[in-house]
Design a protein around this motif. Structure first.
Motif, PDB file in Angstrom:
ATOM      1  N   ASP A  25       0.838  -1.202   0.000  1.00  0.00           N
ATOM      2  CA  ASP A  25       0.000   0.000   0.000  1.00  0.00           C
ATOM      3  C   ASP A  25       0.867   1.245   0.000  1.00  0.00           C
ATOM      4  N   ASP A  26       0.423   2.244  -0.719  1.00  0.00           N
ATOM      5  CA  ASP A  26       1.121   3.527  -0.722  1.00  0.00           C
ATOM      6  C   ASP A  26       0.860   4.223   0.614  1.00  0.00           C
ATOM      7  N   ILE A  27       1.906   4.452   1.383  1.00  0.00           N
ATOM      8  CA  ILE A  27       1.746   5.164   2.656  1.00  0.00           C
ATOM      9  C   ILE A  27       2.452   6.524   2.612  1.00  0.00           C
ATOM     10  N   GLY A  28       2.804   6.948   1.400  1.00  0.00           N
ATOM     11  CA  GLY A  28       3.403   8.270   1.224  1.00  0.00           C
ATOM     12  C   GLY A  28       4.900   8.198   1.010  1.00  0.00           C
ATOM     13  N   SER A  29       5.374   8.786  -0.077  1.00  0.00           N
ATOM     14  CA  SER A  29       6.803   8.735  -0.392  1.00  0.00           C
ATOM     15  C   SER A  29       7.645   9.501   0.619  1.00  0.00           C
TER      16      SER A  29
ATOM     17  N   LYS B  53      -3.639  13.807   5.415  1.00  0.00           N
ATOM     18  CA  LYS B  53      -2.749  12.713   5.021  1.00  0.00           C
ATOM     19  C   LYS B  53      -3.431  11.358   5.268  1.00  0.00           C
ATOM     20  N   GLU B  54      -4.208  11.258   6.323  1.00  0.00           N
ATOM     21  CA  GLU B  54      -4.877   9.993   6.617  1.00  0.00           C
ATOM     22  C   GLU B  54      -5.893   9.644   5.528  1.00  0.00           C
ATOM     23  N   LYS B  55      -6.516  10.658   4.960  1.00  0.00           N
ATOM     24  CA  LYS B  55      -7.442  10.416   3.849  1.00  0.00           C
ATOM     25  C   LYS B  55      -6.687   9.896   2.619  1.00  0.00           C
ATOM     26  N   LEU B  56      -5.485  10.425   2.419  1.00  0.00           N
ATOM     27  CA  LEU B  56      -4.670   9.986   1.288  1.00  0.00           C
ATOM     28  C   LEU B  56      -4.070   8.602   1.509  1.00  0.00           C
ATOM     29  N   TYR B  57      -3.642   8.351   2.757  1.00  0.00           N
ATOM     30  CA  TYR B  57      -2.947   7.104   3.094  1.00  0.00           C
ATOM     31  C   TYR B  57      -3.634   6.442   4.296  1.00  0.00           C
ATOM     32  N   PRO B  58      -4.836   5.892   4.100  1.00  0.00           N
ATOM     33  CA  PRO B  58      -5.640   5.378   5.221  1.00  0.00           C
ATOM     34  C   PRO B  58      -5.102   4.126   5.898  1.00  0.00           C
ATOM     35  N   THR B  59      -4.094   3.477   5.303  1.00  0.00           N
ATOM     36  CA  THR B  59      -3.567   2.251   5.910  1.00  0.00           C
ATOM     37  C   THR B  59      -2.225   2.462   6.614  1.00  0.00           C
ATOM     38  N   SER B  60      -1.759   3.713   6.667  1.00  0.00           N
ATOM     39  CA  SER B  60      -0.452   3.976   7.270  1.00  0.00           C
ATOM     40  C   SER B  60      -0.488   3.796   8.787  1.00  0.00           C
ATOM     41  N   PHE B  61       0.674   3.908   9.408  1.00  0.00           N
ATOM     42  CA  PHE B  61       0.793   3.789  10.865  1.00  0.00           C
ATOM     43  C   PHE B  61      -0.103   4.817  11.562  1.00  0.00           C
ATOM     44  N   LYS B  62      -0.714   4.395  12.641  1.00  0.00           N
ATOM     45  CA  LYS B  62      -1.496   5.305  13.481  1.00  0.00           C
ATOM     46  C   LYS B  62      -0.805   5.354  14.834  1.00  0.00           C
ATOM     47  N   VAL B  63      -0.425   6.555  15.251  1.00  0.00           N
ATOM     48  CA  VAL B  63       0.364   6.734  16.478  1.00  0.00           C
ATOM     49  C   VAL B  63      -0.351   7.678  17.434  1.00  0.00           C
ATOM     50  N   ASP B  64      -0.313   7.357  18.730  1.00  0.00           N
ATOM     51  CA  ASP B  64      -0.791   8.305  19.743  1.00  0.00           C
ATOM     52  C   ASP B  64       0.036   8.139  21.014  1.00  0.00           C
ATOM     53  N   PHE B  65      -0.314   8.899  22.031  1.00  0.00           N
ATOM     54  CA  PHE B  65       0.434   8.887  23.290  1.00  0.00           C
ATOM     55  C   PHE B  65      -0.472   8.565  24.468  1.00  0.00           C
TER      56      PHE B  65
ATOM     57  N   THR C  31      -1.258   2.077  17.024  1.00  0.00           N
ATOM     58  CA  THR C  31      -2.556   1.395  17.046  1.00  0.00           C
ATOM     59  C   THR C  31      -2.970   0.846  15.680  1.00  0.00           C
ATOM     60  N   ARG C  32      -2.219   1.193  14.646  1.00  0.00           N
ATOM     61  CA  ARG C  32      -2.449   0.587  13.326  1.00  0.00           C
ATOM     62  C   ARG C  32      -1.097   0.383  12.661  1.00  0.00           C
ATOM     63  N   CYS C  33      -0.867  -0.838  12.204  1.00  0.00           N
ATOM     64  CA  CYS C  33       0.451  -1.184  11.650  1.00  0.00           C
ATOM     65  C   CYS C  33       0.291  -1.752  10.234  1.00  0.00           C
ATOM     66  N   PRO C  34       0.748  -1.037   9.221  1.00  0.00           N
ATOM     67  CA  PRO C  34       0.641  -1.544   7.849  1.00  0.00           C
ATOM     68  C   PRO C  34       1.485  -2.793   7.595  1.00  0.00           C
ATOM     69  N   ILE C  35       2.516  -3.000   8.407  1.00  0.00           N
ATOM     70  CA  ILE C  35       3.348  -4.196   8.237  1.00  0.00           C
ATOM     71  C   ILE C  35       2.538  -5.432   8.632  1.00  0.00           C
ATOM     72  N   CYS C  36       1.804  -5.333   9.742  1.00  0.00           N
ATOM     73  CA  CYS C  36       0.937  -6.436  10.163  1.00  0.00           C
ATOM     74  C   CYS C  36      -0.122  -6.718   9.104  1.00  0.00           C
ATOM     75  N   THR C  37      -0.734  -5.664   8.592  1.00  0.00           N
ATOM     76  CA  THR C  37      -1.776  -5.812   7.578  1.00  0.00           C
ATOM     77  C   THR C  37      -1.234  -6.498   6.328  1.00  0.00           C
ATOM     78  N   TYR C  38      -0.062  -6.077   5.893  1.00  0.00           N
ATOM     79  CA  TYR C  38       0.527  -6.617   4.667  1.00  0.00           C
ATOM     80  C   TYR C  38       0.978  -8.066   4.844  1.00  0.00           C
ATOM     81  N   THR C  39       1.571  -8.381   5.983  1.00  0.00           N
ATOM     82  CA  THR C  39       2.020  -9.763   6.202  1.00  0.00           C
ATOM     83  C   THR C  39       0.833 -10.721   6.319  1.00  0.00           C
ATOM     84  N   LYS C  40      -0.287 -10.231   6.810  1.00  0.00           N
ATOM     85  CA  LYS C  40      -1.501 -11.067   6.803  1.00  0.00           C
ATOM     86  C   LYS C  40      -1.936 -11.351   5.371  1.00  0.00           C
TER      87      LYS C  40
END
Length: 208
Positions: A47-51, A125-137, A151-160
Motif C-alpha cells: 500500500d502507498d503510505i506516502g513517499s 494525510k490519513e485520507k490519502l494514506y488510510p492504511t499507514s501507521f497510526k500513532v498516539d500517546f 494502534t495501526r500497523c501496515p506491516i501487520c496488515t501486509y504480512t496477513k
C-alpha cells in the motif's frame, strides 16, 4: 511504495551468512538471488503510505526479511528468519549506540521520528494514506516519558495479506534488542502481532 534497494543491500551479508551456516553455499546463493527480486515486488505491491512518510523505513526494513521467507516457499523456519534480522541489527549496532537512552538528549532523539510522524500524519494525510501507521500517546505513564503507541500497523496488515503473519511476533520481539543497543529497556505490555490493540513503547535508560 517507492522501491529503495539500500535496505536489501545493507543487510544482504548478515542474511546470507545465516543461510550459509544452515544450508550451505548453493542454497544461500539461490535464496538471496530470488529474495532480491521478491523484495522489489513486495515494495511495489505494498500500500502507498506516502513517499515522504517518516516511518516508511520501518516497513521497508521488515520486508527485507519477508523476502527470503517467501523465496524459500516458507521452508526456512520463522526462527531462522528472526535470526537474520537479529544479526542484521547487530551489524549496524554502531548506529544505535550513537543514542544513549540514559540521557535527555538520547530520549529526545529516540522520540524525534515519532513526533515528526505524528505531526506529518494530519487528517488530510490519513485520507490519502488510510492504511499507514497510526500513532498516539494515550496511557503515557508520566509527563515527559519516552512513550508512544502504535494502534495501526501496515506491516501487520501486509504480512496477513501475504500469509506470512507468523513472522510478525518474532520481528516485534527484536524491538527489545534494538532498544538495548541504545542503552535502553523497553517496558511493553502488548503488540498488535500478538493480538493486542496496540504496540506500546515505554522506554527507559538501562541505568534508570
Amino acid at each position: 511504495m517507492k522501491y529503495h534497494s539500500i535496505y536489501f543491500y545493507l543487510f544482504k551479508h548478515p542474511m546470507k551468512k545465516v543461510l550459509l551456516e544452515n544450508y550451505g553455499q548453493e542454497y544461500a546463493r539461490e535464496i538471496m538471488k530470488k529474495s532480491k527480486i521478491i523484495y522489489g515486488k513486495l515494495i511495489d505491491e505494498a500500500d502507498d503510505i506516502g513517499s515522504d512518510n517518516p516511518m516508511a523505513y520501518n516497513e521497508m526494513f521488515a520486508l527485507v526479511f519477508v523476502a527470503p521467507y517467501l523465496a524459500s516457499e516458507k521452508k526456512i523456519p520463522p526462527e531462522t528468519i528472526q535470526e537474520m534480522m537479529r544479526r542484521s541489527l547487530y551489524s549496524v549496532k554502531w548506529f544505535f549506540s550513537l543514542f544513549n537512552l540514559n540521557t535527555k538528549m538520547g530520549k529526545k532523539a529516540n522520540k524525534k521520528n515519532i513526533i515528526k510522524y505524528y505531526r506529518w500524519y494530519t487528517p488530510e494525510k490519513e485520507k490519502l494514506y488510510p492504511t499507514s501507521f497510526k500513532v498516539d500517546f494515550v496511557g503515557e505513564p508520566y509527563e515527559g516519558a519516552c512513550y508512544y503507541r502504535i494502534t495501526r500497523c501496515p506491516i501487520c496488515t501486509y504480512t496477513k495479506k501475504l500469509e506470512v503473519f507468523e513472522l510478525m511476533p518474532l520481528f516485534c520481539e527484536l524491538d527489545d534488542l534494538m532498544i538495548s543497543l541504545q542503552h535502553g529497556v523497553l517496558h511493553r505490555k502488548d503488540t498488535i502481532a500478538k493480538g493486542g490493540d496496540c504496540c506500546d513503547y515505554f522506554i527507559t535508560g538501562d541505568r534508570e
